[in-house]
Design a protein around this motif. Structure first.
Motif, PDB file in Angstrom:
ATOM      1  N   ALA A 117       0.827  -1.211   0.000  1.00 56.10           N
ATOM      2  CA  ALA A 117       0.000   0.000   0.000  1.00 56.10           C
ATOM      3  C   ALA A 117       0.863   1.264   0.000  1.00 56.10           C
ATOM      4  CB  ALA A 117      -0.922  -0.008   1.213  1.00 56.10           C
ATOM      5  N   THR A 120       2.397   1.713  -3.449  1.00 58.10           N
ATOM      6  CA  THR A 120       1.395   2.142  -4.423  1.00 58.10           C
ATOM      7  C   THR A 120       1.075   3.621  -4.263  1.00 58.10           C
ATOM      8  OG1 THR A 120       0.433  -0.085  -4.436  1.00 58.10           O
ATOM      9  CG2 THR A 120      -0.921   1.707  -5.297  1.00 58.10           C
ATOM     10  N   ALA A 121       0.918   4.052  -3.012  1.00 58.24           N
ATOM     11  CA  ALA A 121       0.640   5.470  -2.763  1.00 58.24           C
ATOM     12  C   ALA A 121       1.799   6.340  -3.245  1.00 58.24           C
ATOM     13  CB  ALA A 121       0.390   5.688  -1.277  1.00 58.24           C
ATOM     14  N   GLY A 125       1.469   9.122  -6.270  1.00 61.03           N
ATOM     15  CA  GLY A 125       1.821  10.513  -6.037  1.00 61.03           C
ATOM     16  C   GLY A 125       2.939  10.988  -6.956  1.00 61.03           C
ATOM     17  N   VAL A 152      -3.415   4.864 -11.939  1.00 61.22           N
ATOM     18  CA  VAL A 152      -3.941   4.317 -10.681  1.00 61.22           C
ATOM     19  C   VAL A 152      -4.322   2.846 -10.817  1.00 61.22           C
ATOM     20  CG1 VAL A 152      -5.766   4.526  -8.953  1.00 61.22           C
ATOM     21  CG2 VAL A 152      -4.677   6.582  -9.873  1.00 61.22           C
TER      22      VAL A 152
END
Length: 382
Positions: A117, A120-121, A125, A152
């Protein structure tokens, strides 16, 4: 920006991986090489476009750069962040999104949900900042919807698949550990059972020896052998005491039945739906109690297995004591296809049988063919 669709890339890699993994027996190193090769092949599909105006690579240099990036998949288990950082570099430099899919999958697969997670973030960004740079590249960064529909989903899907595989690995590892624990527990229980049988049978003989030696000691009072019989009585008493201290009795428990208990065991199996053809050599009745207990336990476990996996099939049980060895053979036919669901089994029963037999210096083998299952155990008679 050049990228193979995320779903297609993952499906292609998964299908290819399944085919090659069968041949390579699922070797971790082989799978890492497969991942690196698959990533490199997918990026090479876009090699002609890497010499465009957005970078200065020619064909040969681009091949080396892509190979170096794909090579980070060789250390994806030990250092998945290396591939991730390299993939971010590829996004900013080459506008290449293929490597990031493999990197996010590897992070989710080998570092778990939190790392997947977080990565991925960070990727979303970072890519969002690049998409907002003037002219980077103009045909992909015009609208927010193009960003949301491309970047995304790639990151979320790749990381989610990796996290799901990570959780599957944890569940599988837990199942393996539980099965190993069940086997170890069954072996320990069988050792305890053998120890209790030793206590029951040997303790009885020591009791008789103690009583007899005390009687002889009383009768020898005033004779030259009085001291010898007193020492014999004391030695027998100490041996019985040591036996009780080493093998602690936990509650009331009857000793394991012997050969005489086999007819009742066969009758019980017949009532449960698995008839038994029992053949017992008369010489087996003269075996020691421990060996008779081993015979009973092996037959008992084999009948239990037959009831689980071949309910209704006739079980052939043969106990012979020709020569210096005792032979126990239990076999049954296997149904071509059972209408019932397969029963839950950890294999601990076979482990306990083997432990019982090996503790007496014997061997146990289980053989399965397409239509028959047979267990053969041999023990020294003496």
């Amino acid at each position: 920006m050049r990228v193979m669709p995320a779903a297609s890339a993952i499906q292609w890699t998964a299908a290819t991986g399944r085919r090659l993994a069968r041949g390579w027996a699922g070797s971790p190193r082989a799978l890492d090489v497969l991942a690196a090769g698959g990533c490199f092949a997918l990026m090479m599909l876009d090699l002609p476009g890497l010499a465009s105006a957005d970078n200065s690579l020619n064909g040969a240099t681009a091949t080396l750069v892509l190979a170096a990036g794909a090579a980070t998949m060789l250390v994806r288990r030990q250092a998945p962040w290396v591939g991730y950082l390299t993939a971010l570099l590829f996004i900013g430099w080459l506008h290449e999104l293929t490597l990031i899919q493999f990197a996010l999958y590897s992070l989710g697969r080998y570092r778990g949900r939190r790392a997947g997670a977080l990565a991925t973030a960070g990727y979303v960004g970072y890519a969002y900042l690049l998409f907002n740079l003037p002219g980077w590249p103009a045909h992909q960064g015009d609208t927010l919807s193009s960003f949301l529909s491309l970047v995304v989903p790639i990151g979320v899907l790749a990381a989610a698949v990796g996290i799901a595989a990570y959780r599957h690995d944890l569940v599988r590892e837990l199942d393996v550990r539980q099965a190993e624990s069940a086997v170890l527990q069954a072996v320990q229980q069988e050792r305890t059972s053998v120890a209790r049988d030793v206590h029951d049978f040997v303790g009885r003989e020591l009791t008789l020896l103690t009583v007899r030696s005390e009687v002889l000691a009383m009768r020898s009072r005033g004779t030259a052998h009085e001291k010898d019989f007193d020492e014999l009585s004391e030695t027998a008493r100490r041996a019985h005491l040591v036996l009780n201290e080493i093998i602690v009795q936990r509650g009331e428990r009857a000793a394991t039945p012997g050969v005489d208990g086999l007819p009742a065991l066969a009758e019980e199996s017949g009532r449960a739906g698995s008839p038994v053809r029992l053949s017992v050599d008369e010489a087996t009745h003269g075996l020691s109690p421990l060996r008779q207990a081993a015979v009973y336990r092996v037959v008992q476990e084999c009948l239990t297995n037959a009831a689980k996996h071949a309910s209704g099939a006739t079980v052939d049980v043969s106990i012979s004591a020709d020569g210096p060895r005792l032979r126990i053979a239990v076999g049954n036919a296997l149904p071509a296809r059972s209408p019932l669901r397969a029963p839950v089994s950890s294999g601990s029963g076979t482990a306990s049988m083997s432990e019982r037999v090996s503790s007496l210096g014997g061997t146990l083998t289980a053989t399965r063919t397409d239509d028959r299952y047979e267990v053969v155990a041999t023990l020294p008679r003496g």
